[in-house]
Write a protein that holds these residues in place. Structure first.
Motif, PDB file in Angstrom:
ATOM      1  N   LYS A   1       0.808  -1.230   0.000  1.00  0.00           N
ATOM      2  CA  LYS A   1       0.000   0.000   0.000  1.00  0.00           C
ATOM      3  C   LYS A   1       0.838   1.276   0.000  1.00  0.00           C
ATOM      4  N   ARG A   2       1.918   1.284   0.754  1.00  0.00           N
ATOM      5  CA  ARG A   2       2.703   2.511   0.900  1.00  0.00           C
ATOM      6  C   ARG A   2       3.757   2.630  -0.199  1.00  0.00           C
ATOM      7  N   ALA A   3       3.939   3.840  -0.685  1.00  0.00           N
ATOM      8  CA  ALA A   3       4.926   4.088  -1.743  1.00  0.00           C
ATOM      9  C   ALA A   3       6.336   3.762  -1.264  1.00  0.00           C
ATOM     10  N   ALA A   4       6.624   4.049  -0.005  1.00  0.00           N
ATOM     11  CA  ALA A   4       7.957   3.755   0.538  1.00  0.00           C
ATOM     12  C   ALA A   4       8.239   2.251   0.509  1.00  0.00           C
ATOM     13  N   THR A   5       7.216   1.468   0.786  1.00  0.00           N
ATOM     14  CA  THR A   5       7.373   0.009   0.746  1.00  0.00           C
ATOM     15  C   THR A   5       7.588  -0.462  -0.688  1.00  0.00           C
ATOM     16  N   ARG A   6       6.788   0.039  -1.620  1.00  0.00           N
ATOM     17  CA  ARG A   6       6.940  -0.347  -3.027  1.00  0.00           C
ATOM     18  C   ARG A   6       8.325   0.010  -3.545  1.00  0.00           C
TER      19      ARG A   6
ATOM     20  N   ARG B   1       3.395 -10.992  -5.988  1.00  0.00           N
ATOM     21  CA  ARG B   1       2.092 -11.626  -6.131  1.00  0.00           C
ATOM     22  C   ARG B   1       1.386 -11.857  -4.805  1.00  0.00           C
ATOM     23  N   ARG B   2       2.014 -11.427  -3.719  1.00  0.00           N
ATOM     24  CA  ARG B   2       1.403 -11.529  -2.399  1.00  0.00           C
ATOM     25  C   ARG B   2       2.073 -10.498  -1.501  1.00  0.00           C
ATOM     26  N   GLY B   3       1.305  -9.888  -0.633  1.00  0.00           N
ATOM     27  CA  GLY B   3       1.846  -8.842   0.223  1.00  0.00           C
ATOM     28  C   GLY B   3       2.599  -9.380   1.425  1.00  0.00           C
ATOM     29  N   PHE B   4       3.511  -8.566   1.913  1.00  0.00           N
ATOM     30  CA  PHE B   4       4.197  -8.866   3.163  1.00  0.00           C
ATOM     31  C   PHE B   4       3.310  -8.369   4.302  1.00  0.00           C
ATOM     32  N   PRO B   5       3.094  -9.153   5.353  1.00  0.00           N
ATOM     33  CA  PRO B   5       2.160  -8.764   6.421  1.00  0.00           C
ATOM     34  C   PRO B   5       2.621  -7.509   7.168  1.00  0.00           C
ATOM     35  N   ARG B   6       1.717  -6.556   7.304  1.00  0.00           N
ATOM     36  CA  ARG B   6       2.045  -5.299   7.982  1.00  0.00           C
ATOM     37  C   ARG B   6       2.222  -5.497   9.480  1.00  0.00           C
ATOM     38  N   THR B   7       1.678  -6.581  10.006  1.00  0.00           N
ATOM     39  CA  THR B   7       1.866  -6.850  11.440  1.00  0.00           C
ATOM     40  C   THR B   7       3.304  -7.264  11.729  1.00  0.00           C
ATOM     41  N   GLU B   8       3.914  -7.970  10.790  1.00  0.00           N
ATOM     42  CA  GLU B   8       5.297  -8.421  10.960  1.00  0.00           C
ATOM     43  C   GLU B   8       6.292  -7.330  10.573  1.00  0.00           C
ATOM     44  N   PHE B   9       5.975  -6.561   9.539  1.00  0.00           N
ATOM     45  CA  PHE B   9       6.844  -5.498   9.053  1.00  0.00           C
ATOM     46  C   PHE B   9       6.117  -4.176   9.237  1.00  0.00           C
ATOM     47  N   VAL B  10       6.224  -3.599  10.413  1.00  0.00           N
ATOM     48  CA  VAL B  10       5.444  -2.414  10.784  1.00  0.00           C
ATOM     49  C   VAL B  10       5.890  -1.184   9.999  1.00  0.00           C
ATOM     50  N   SER B  11       7.194  -0.967   9.911  1.00  0.00           N
ATOM     51  CA  SER B  11       7.709   0.201   9.204  1.00  0.00           C
ATOM     52  C   SER B  11       7.618  -0.022   7.697  1.00  0.00           C
ATOM     53  N   ALA B  12       7.369   1.049   6.975  1.00  0.00           N
ATOM     54  CA  ALA B  12       7.207   0.964   5.520  1.00  0.00           C
ATOM     55  C   ALA B  12       8.475   0.505   4.817  1.00  0.00           C
ATOM     56  N   SER B  13       9.613   0.893   5.348  1.00  0.00           N
ATOM     57  CA  SER B  13      10.882   0.490   4.715  1.00  0.00           C
ATOM     58  C   SER B  13      11.878   0.026   5.778  1.00  0.00           C
ATOM     59  N   SER B  14      11.458  -0.887   6.628  1.00  0.00           N
ATOM     60  CA  SER B  14      12.317  -1.370   7.706  1.00  0.00           C
ATOM     61  C   SER B  14      13.442  -2.241   7.177  1.00  0.00           C
ATOM     62  N   GLU B  15      14.506  -2.349   7.934  1.00  0.00           N
ATOM     63  CA  GLU B  15      15.627  -3.216   7.572  1.00  0.00           C
ATOM     64  C   GLU B  15      15.186  -4.664   7.521  1.00  0.00           C
ATOM     65  N   LEU B  16      14.272  -5.043   8.404  1.00  0.00           N
ATOM     66  CA  LEU B  16      13.755  -6.407   8.438  1.00  0.00           C
ATOM     67  C   LEU B  16      13.031  -6.750   7.133  1.00  0.00           C
ATOM     68  N   LEU B  17      12.230  -5.806   6.629  1.00  0.00           N
ATOM     69  CA  LEU B  17      11.534  -6.008   5.353  1.00  0.00           C
ATOM     70  C   LEU B  17      12.534  -6.130   4.208  1.00  0.00           C
ATOM     71  N   LYS B  18      13.520  -5.260   4.179  1.00  0.00           N
ATOM     72  CA  LYS B  18      14.524  -5.296   3.110  1.00  0.00           C
ATOM     73  C   LYS B  18      15.283  -6.615   3.109  1.00  0.00           C
ATOM     74  N   GLN B  19      15.629  -7.111   4.298  1.00  0.00           N
ATOM     75  CA  GLN B  19      16.343  -8.382   4.393  1.00  0.00           C
ATOM     76  C   GLN B  19      15.470  -9.547   3.933  1.00  0.00           C
ATOM     77  N   ALA B  20      14.189  -9.504   4.297  1.00  0.00           N
ATOM     78  CA  ALA B  20      13.267 -10.569   3.890  1.00  0.00           C
ATOM     79  C   ALA B  20      13.091 -10.573   2.371  1.00  0.00           C
ATOM     80  N   VAL B  21      12.923  -9.392   1.777  1.00  0.00           N
ATOM     81  CA  VAL B  21      12.770  -9.286   0.322  1.00  0.00           C
ATOM     82  C   VAL B  21      14.046  -9.746  -0.370  1.00  0.00           C
ATOM     83  N   ARG B  22      15.180  -9.298   0.137  1.00  0.00           N
ATOM     84  CA  ARG B  22      16.471  -9.664  -0.473  1.00  0.00           C
ATOM     85  C   ARG B  22      16.688 -11.183  -0.430  1.00  0.00           C
ATOM     86  N   ALA B  23      16.401 -11.805   0.703  1.00  0.00           N
ATOM     87  CA  ALA B  23      16.588 -13.256   0.839  1.00  0.00           C
ATOM     88  C   ALA B  23      15.679 -14.013  -0.129  1.00  0.00           C
TER      89      ALA B  23
END
Length: 136
Positions: A68-73, A101-123
């Motif tokens: 949903k958020r531009a920062a996340t995209r 094709r599927r979203g990352f859960p906002r409950t697990e990745f609270v920040s729009a551009s968190s390091e945790l999200l970036k690591q999960a996407v990269r992996a």
């Protein structure tokens, strides 16, 4: 490695086959036939060639539906392009699109551009690109 920019380029690649899938991503591939495309466009007036250069082309589709958020995209797209650049030597000269094709859960990745999200996407992107390299 060149980036897809126009809608017809994305549509042409999405019409090709899905080479690899992970939980959140799908990798589409379409082979390039530059000579045939140039001959075809020469026959038609004012029709641009979709892929003018024989090289690896990459595009990223991150729909608002799944991020949903531009920062996340933007963070997801940056990771896609960075990881695909790492794998560019292992891929043939073709056009590829990485589609979320599927979203990352906002409950697990609270920040729009968190390091945790970036690591999960990269992996996950590394797994996708490795599977795509084996399939290509």
């Amino acid at each position: 490695m060149l980036r897809l920019k126009t809608r017809p380029q994305f549509q042409a690649v999405l019409a090709g086959a899905i080479v690899a899938k992970t939980t959140h991503f799908a990798l589409h591939r379409n082979a390039l036939d530059v000579k045939a495309a140039q001959e075809e466009s020469d026959k038609r007036v004012n029709t641009p060639v979709l892929f003018p250069v024989q090289a690896m082309w990459i595009g990223a589709m991150v729909p608002k539906r799944w991020a949903k958020r531009a920062a996340t995209r933007n963070a997801i797209k940056r990771q896609i392009y960075t990881v695909s650049a790492d794998f560019s030597q292992q891929y043939p000269q073709a056009a590829f699109v990485v589609r979320l094709r599927r979203g990352f859960p906002r409950t697990e990745f609270v920040s729009a551009s968190s390091e945790l999200l970036k690591q999960a996407v990269r992996a996950e992107m590394q797994v996708l690109m490795l599977a795509g390299a084996k399939a290509s």
